[in-house]
Motif scaffolding. Structure first.
Motif, short mmCIF file in Angstrom:
data_model
loop_
_atom_site.label_atom_id
_atom_site.label_comp_id
_atom_site.label_asym_id
_atom_site.label_seq_id
_atom_site.Cartn_x
_atom_site.Cartn_y
_atom_site.Cartn_z
N ILE A 5 0.86 -1.18 0.00
CA ILE A 5 0.00 0.00 0.00
C ILE A 5 0.89 1.23 0.00
CG2 ILE A 5 -1.79 1.27 1.23
CD1 ILE A 5 -2.69 -1.39 2.46
N VAL A 6 0.87 1.98 -1.09
CA VAL A 6 1.72 3.16 -1.24
C VAL A 6 0.89 4.39 -0.92
CG1 VAL A 6 3.30 4.39 -2.75
CG2 VAL A 6 2.97 1.93 -3.04
N THR A 7 1.21 5.09 0.17
CA THR A 7 0.37 6.17 0.65
C THR A 7 1.22 7.19 1.40
OG1 THR A 7 -1.62 6.65 1.94
CG2 THR A 7 -0.24 4.84 2.72
N PHE A 8 0.64 7.87 2.39
CA PHE A 8 1.40 8.76 3.26
C PHE A 8 0.82 8.66 4.66
CE2 PHE A 8 -2.22 11.33 2.38
CZ PHE A 8 -2.28 12.36 3.30
N MET A 104 10.49 2.69 -8.76
CA MET A 104 10.40 1.43 -8.04
C MET A 104 9.03 0.78 -8.30
SD MET A 104 8.70 0.18 -5.11
CE MET A 104 8.51 1.52 -3.94
N ILE A 105 7.97 1.59 -8.18
CA ILE A 105 6.62 1.04 -8.38
C ILE A 105 6.45 0.53 -9.80
CG2 ILE A 105 4.16 1.60 -8.43
CD1 ILE A 105 4.76 3.69 -6.23
N PRO A 109 6.82 -6.38 -10.90
CA PRO A 109 6.03 -7.30 -11.73
C PRO A 109 4.84 -7.84 -10.95
CG PRO A 109 7.91 -8.45 -10.84
CD PRO A 109 8.02 -7.02 -10.34
N ALA A 110 4.00 -6.93 -10.44
CA ALA A 110 2.84 -7.31 -9.63
C ALA A 110 1.59 -6.74 -10.27
CB ALA A 110 3.01 -6.78 -8.20
#
Length: 325
Positions: A5-8, A104-105, A109-110
């Motif tokens: 989960i990429v967030t802040f 990076m994101i 490979p997801a």
């Protein structure tokens, strides 16, 4: 099976809601707060004989080869880099953080919910309006311009209903306490039309003011659509933008049956933009027309689910992230 989960760090209740839905389905989550990188969170990206990406947050560590899905939420690249740093170096550091995280994101490979490239394209509001019109959705008459004469002419063409102005970007002003003050959709007055010199520094978007019987928020998750309505005209402060009285209206949202033809066109729009998720704003006029305003590829949903049992949106998101369908 791990969902990144990429967030802040100050993101809202949507994060724990979706985290719970993922865990209920047997998945694990790892939260990457972009505002805490690079000051608190470490990121190691190796390209050598073997490729490895490691995120370290305190005593938690994740090898991103374990990541099966990525939920791309909110970004605040390098927000905790000290403000005392020389301005040009701080800007350079934040840009380097941005490129590092996005690179990076993009390399993972997801399954991506959604691809950053798709989100970037979908954020172009002019493209949204163009495609929506081609699909047969009704849209307001719109002008984006830095030309005062063009704005005055547009105001004349929309004289019966008047015009409003809005920003294409997620624009906010910050007060002395650092509090975010959102710039809402606002009416354009005769006085405003007489003082348009500022357009030479910043273009703005103007739309015909559409009378509102209801305002809708449609959340699309994969092949599911959740639509809620609110009477934004019940409060004086939300006449032009329901968000201005969002807290006062938060429990007034109700389920709404979107006409099949409108819903079908929204799915076509999402398909064109390559999105699995979108928060769509629509006006229902007094004569029953549904007027498309915009789609936010990472728009909010949590308050609908928090105050109503009719919108299991986090469950739908969790299902996609776990099963990658």
């Amino acid at each position: 099976m791990t969902v990144l989960i990429v967030t802040f760090s100050q993101d809202n209740e949507s994060i724990p809601l979706v985290t719970k839905a993922i865990e209920e389905r047997g998945g694990k989550t790892f939260r990457f707060d972009t505002d805490r990188f690079p000051t608190e969170v470490k990121l190691d990206i190796y390209y050598s004989d073997a490729e490895r990406i490691i995120i370290t947050d305190g005593d938690q560590k994740l090898d991103l080869s374990e990541v099966s899905s990525v939920w791309y939420r909110r970004m605040r690249y390098g927000a905790k880099i000290p403000e005392t740093m020389d301005e040009q170096f701080r800007k350079a550091s934040i840009e380097e953080c941005r490129r590092t995280v996005r690179g990076m994101i993009a390399s993972l490979p997801a399954f991506h919910f959604d691809q950053m490239s798709h989100v970037d394209i979908a954020n172009h509001k002019q493209l949204q309006l163009k495609i929506a019109r081609e699909l047969g959705l009704i849209t307001p008459r719109t002008l984006t311009s830095n030309n005062p004469e063009a704005v005055k002419q547009f105001a004349q063409e929309c004289q019966e209903r008047g015009i409003v102005t809005k920003m294409l970007s997620s624009f906010a002003i910050y007060n002395d306490l650092g509090e975010e003050l959102v710039v809402f959709t606002s009416p354009v007055t005769e006085e405003d039309l007489a003082e348009l010199d500022g357009l030479r520094f910043c273009p703005m978007t103007f739309q015909e003011n559409i009378p509102k019987a209801l305002e809708l928020r449609t959340i699309i998750v994969g092949n599911q659509a959740f639509t809620a309505s609110v009477d934004s005209q019940s409060l004086q402060g939300s006449t032009y933008d329901w968000r201005k009285e969002g807290k006062a209206l938060v429990q007034d949202w109700k389920p709404y049956n979107l006409p099949n033809d409108v819903e079908g066109k929204l799915f076509q729009l999402m398909n064109y933009l390559g999105l699995n998720y979108g928060a769509i704003d629509i006006i229902v006029s007094p004569d029953g027309e549904h007027i498309f305003l915009e789609v936010n590829p990472v728009g909010e949903f949590f308050w609908l689910e928090k105050y109503s049992p009719y919108f299991p949106i986090s469950q739908a998101i969790g299902e996609i992230l776990v099963n990658k369908k």
